[in-house]
Scaffold this active site. Structure first.
Site, PDB file in Angstrom:
ATOM      1  N   HIS A  17      -1.247  -1.315  -4.317  1.00  0.00           N
ATOM      2  CA  HIS A  17      -2.517  -1.004  -3.652  1.00  0.00           C
ATOM      3  C   HIS A  17      -2.595   0.495  -3.367  1.00  0.00           C
ATOM      4  O   HIS A  17      -1.695   1.074  -2.748  1.00  0.00           O
ATOM      5  CB  HIS A  17      -2.593  -1.811  -2.356  1.00  0.00           C
ATOM      6  CG  HIS A  17      -3.891  -1.705  -1.624  1.00  0.00           C
ATOM      7  ND1 HIS A  17      -5.004  -2.449  -1.952  1.00  0.00           N
ATOM      8  CD2 HIS A  17      -4.257  -0.951  -0.560  1.00  0.00           C
ATOM      9  CE1 HIS A  17      -5.990  -2.164  -1.118  1.00  0.00           C
ATOM     10  NE2 HIS A  17      -5.573  -1.247  -0.257  1.00  0.00           N
ATOM     11  N   SER A  45       0.852  -1.190   0.000  1.00  0.00           N
ATOM     12  CA  SER A  45       0.000   0.000   0.000  1.00  0.00           C
ATOM     13  C   SER A  45       0.883   1.234   0.000  1.00  0.00           C
ATOM     14  O   SER A  45       1.671   1.453   0.930  1.00  0.00           O
ATOM     15  CB  SER A  45      -0.894   0.021   1.234  1.00  0.00           C
ATOM     16  OG  SER A  45      -1.405   1.334   1.402  1.00  0.00           O
ATOM     17  N   MET A  69     -12.231   4.203  -0.159  1.00  0.00           N
ATOM     18  CA  MET A  69     -12.859   4.393   1.154  1.00  0.00           C
ATOM     19  C   MET A  69     -13.547   5.744   1.106  1.00  0.00           C
ATOM     20  O   MET A  69     -13.125   6.724   1.729  1.00  0.00           O
ATOM     21  CB  MET A  69     -11.782   4.326   2.253  1.00  0.00           C
ATOM     22  CG  MET A  69     -11.286   2.893   2.468  1.00  0.00           C
ATOM     23  SD  MET A  69      -9.667   2.822   3.257  1.00  0.00           S
ATOM     24  CE  MET A  69      -8.644   2.989   1.808  1.00  0.00           C
ATOM     25  N   HIS A  89      -8.487   0.976  -3.835  1.00  0.00           N
ATOM     26  CA  HIS A  89      -9.385   0.718  -2.699  1.00  0.00           C
ATOM     27  C   HIS A  89     -10.072   2.028  -2.335  1.00  0.00           C
ATOM     28  O   HIS A  89      -9.432   2.936  -1.786  1.00  0.00           O
ATOM     29  CB  HIS A  89      -8.533   0.173  -1.542  1.00  0.00           C
ATOM     30  CG  HIS A  89      -9.286  -0.088  -0.282  1.00  0.00           C
ATOM     31  ND1 HIS A  89      -8.645  -0.304   0.929  1.00  0.00           N
ATOM     32  CD2 HIS A  89     -10.618  -0.184  -0.021  1.00  0.00           C
ATOM     33  CE1 HIS A  89      -9.553  -0.514   1.868  1.00  0.00           C
ATOM     34  NE2 HIS A  89     -10.754  -0.436   1.335  1.00  0.00           N
ATOM     35  N   MET A 140      -9.084   7.886   0.227  1.00  0.00           N
ATOM     36  CA  MET A 140      -9.865   8.225   1.431  1.00  0.00           C
ATOM     37  C   MET A 140     -10.435   9.627   1.291  1.00  0.00           C
ATOM     38  O   MET A 140      -9.781  10.520   0.740  1.00  0.00           O
ATOM     39  CB  MET A 140      -8.963   8.167   2.660  1.00  0.00           C
ATOM     40  CG  MET A 140      -8.274   6.821   2.833  1.00  0.00           C
ATOM     41  SD  MET A 140      -7.393   6.768   4.395  1.00  0.00           S
ATOM     42  CE  MET A 140      -6.596   5.157   4.247  1.00  0.00           C
ATOM     43  N   ASP A 154      -6.500  -6.744   4.164  1.00  0.00           N
ATOM     44  CA  ASP A 154      -5.963  -5.379   4.213  1.00  0.00           C
ATOM     45  C   ASP A 154      -5.938  -4.876   5.652  1.00  0.00           C
ATOM     46  O   ASP A 154      -6.984  -4.660   6.257  1.00  0.00           O
ATOM     47  CB  ASP A 154      -6.830  -4.469   3.332  1.00  0.00           C
ATOM     48  CG  ASP A 154      -6.236  -3.086   3.147  1.00  0.00           C
ATOM     49  OD1 ASP A 154      -5.129  -2.832   3.667  1.00  0.00           O
ATOM     50  OD2 ASP A 154      -6.883  -2.263   2.474  1.00  0.00           O
ATOM     51  N   ASP A 195      -4.833   3.508  -1.735  1.00  0.00           N
ATOM     52  CA  ASP A 195      -5.886   3.768  -0.752  1.00  0.00           C
ATOM     53  C   ASP A 195      -6.466   5.159  -0.925  1.00  0.00           C
ATOM     54  O   ASP A 195      -5.824   6.160  -0.605  1.00  0.00           O
ATOM     55  CB  ASP A 195      -5.320   3.627   0.663  1.00  0.00           C
ATOM     56  CG  ASP A 195      -5.101   2.174   1.037  1.00  0.00           C
ATOM     57  OD1 ASP A 195      -6.054   1.383   0.906  1.00  0.00           O
ATOM     58  OD2 ASP A 195      -3.978   1.828   1.452  1.00  0.00           O
ATOM     59  N   MET A 221     -11.258  -6.382   5.565  1.00  0.00           N
ATOM     60  CA  MET A 221     -10.452  -5.439   6.351  1.00  0.00           C
ATOM     61  C   MET A 221     -10.068  -6.090   7.678  1.00  0.00           C
ATOM     62  O   MET A 221     -10.934  -6.584   8.415  1.00  0.00           O
ATOM     63  CB  MET A 221     -11.233  -4.152   6.625  1.00  0.00           C
ATOM     64  CG  MET A 221     -11.564  -3.316   5.401  1.00  0.00           C
ATOM     65  SD  MET A 221     -10.152  -2.823   4.384  1.00  0.00           S
ATOM     66  CE  MET A 221      -9.143  -1.927   5.563  1.00  0.00           C
TER      67      MET A 221
HETATM   68  C1  DX5 Z   1      -6.202   1.088   5.773  1.00  0.00           C
HETATM   69  C2  DX5 Z   1      -5.761   0.865   4.350  1.00  0.00           C
HETATM   70  C3  DX5 Z   1      -4.648  -0.106   4.236  1.00  0.00           C
HETATM   71  C4  DX5 Z   1      -3.388   0.337   4.934  1.00  0.00           C
HETATM   72  C5  DX5 Z   1      -2.619  -0.862   5.350  1.00  0.00           C
HETATM   73  O1  DX5 Z   1      -7.327   1.895   5.786  1.00  0.00           O
HETATM   74  O2  DX5 Z   1      -6.833   0.377   3.575  1.00  0.00           O
HETATM   75  O3  DX5 Z   1      -4.395  -0.457   2.889  1.00  0.00           O
HETATM   76  O4  DX5 Z   1      -2.575   1.138   4.134  1.00  0.00           O
HETATM   77  O5  DX5 Z   1      -1.540  -0.418   6.114  1.00  0.00           O
HETATM   78  P1  DX5 Z   1      -0.808  -1.389   7.135  1.00  0.00           P
HETATM   79  O6  DX5 Z   1      -0.280  -2.538   6.357  1.00  0.00           O
HETATM   80  O7  DX5 Z   1       0.244  -0.498   7.692  1.00  0.00           O
HETATM   81  O8  DX5 Z   1      -1.837  -1.825   8.154  1.00  0.00           O
HETATM   82 ZN    ZN Z   2      -6.456  -0.500   1.524  1.00  0.00          ZN
END
Ligand code: DX5
Ligand code: ZN
Length: 229
Positions: A37, A12, A72, A70, A41, A177, A39, A141
């Site tokens: 990956h 990620s 969110m 991903h 947000m 994840d 993320d 998750m």
């Molecule tokens: C959390 C994200 C993950 C995150 C994982 O909301 O969706 O992808 O980056 O990070 P680690 O591996 O540090 O838990």
């Molecule tokens: Zn993620």
């Protein structure tokens, strides 16, 4: 992209240097990352803000493997086409992000991307049952989404086993994840997961000037996961 259930490591870039995404992406891919990956947000569905479609389109120019986006965010539907146009291979939306996940998954495939369904730790995996013919990936998750570096939530291992049974022979990836590292990777690999997202456990200790540390971190997670199969 043919379907395979071998272990794939998806770093990620939430844990990368935000001023240097191009070199960070090239470094993790050179060091053995299978997928990248991303993320996204929105400061609303989750209490953190990252990047939108123009940034994701810029990442795409550096990604040679698979770009796994991903989302969110809520709402999701108004942004699906923009993330597909940005070059996402997989677009994953949360079941909890709105009342019409079925429509969202249809829209993702209609936009030409592979469809992922993400489930928060508080959501029973059985909620995915009516949607299994519409998805290419289910993301379980193992932290509450929003931040990297959180602690792995162990009760998700049992949910992963149940999801694996529900999926049967369907060509659906199970992605894990949150909090994946060499200690937790074997638990989820044994429970049937094949895509392991890892942020802090991949980027920890390394940099674009010391990329071999990324390589070592990726191989440690992969070896631990494969050792459990
Ligand atoms: C959390 C994200 C993950 C995150 C994982 O909301 O969706 O992808 O980056 O990070 P680690 O591996 O540090 O838990
Ligand atoms: Zn993620």
């Amino acid at each position: 992209m043919s379907f395979e259930r071998n272990i794939k490591i998806a770093p990620s870039i939430l844990s990368a240097d935000f001023a240097d995404f191009g070199r960070e992406i090239r470094a993790i891919e050179d060091q053995g990352a299978d997928w990248v990956h991303v993320d996204v947000m929105d400061g609303h569905f989750v209490p953190n803000l990252t990047f939108g479609p123009p940034a994701v389109a810029a990442f795409r120019r550096h990604v040679k493997t698979v770009m796994d986006v991903h989302l969110m965010i809520a709402p999701v539907d108004p942004y699906i086409q923009a993330f597909a146009d940005a070059g996402a291979d997989f677009i994953t939306a949360h079941l909890e992000a709105g009342p019409h996940i079925h429509r969202t998954l249809q829209a993702i495939r209609a936009a030409g991307a592979k469809a992922g369904l993400a489930l928060n730790p508080g959501t029973p995996v059985e909620a995915a049952a009516p949607l299994l013919d519409m998805v290419d990936l289910v993301c379980l998750m193992t932290v509450n989404p929003g931040f990297g570096g959180q602690k792995f939530i162990h009760c998700q291992v049992d949910q992963c086993k149940r999801l694996r049974e529900m999926i049967g022979d369907r060509p659906i990836h199970i992605e894990i994840d949150g909090g994946v590292d060499p200690e937790t990777a074997p638990l989820v690999a044994a429970a049937g997961a094949d895509v392991l997202v890892a942020g802090s456990a991949v980027f920890r200790g390394g940099s674009v000037d010391a990329p071999e540390i990324y390589g070592r971190n990726i191989e440690a997670i992969r070896a631990a996961a494969e050792g459990a199969l």
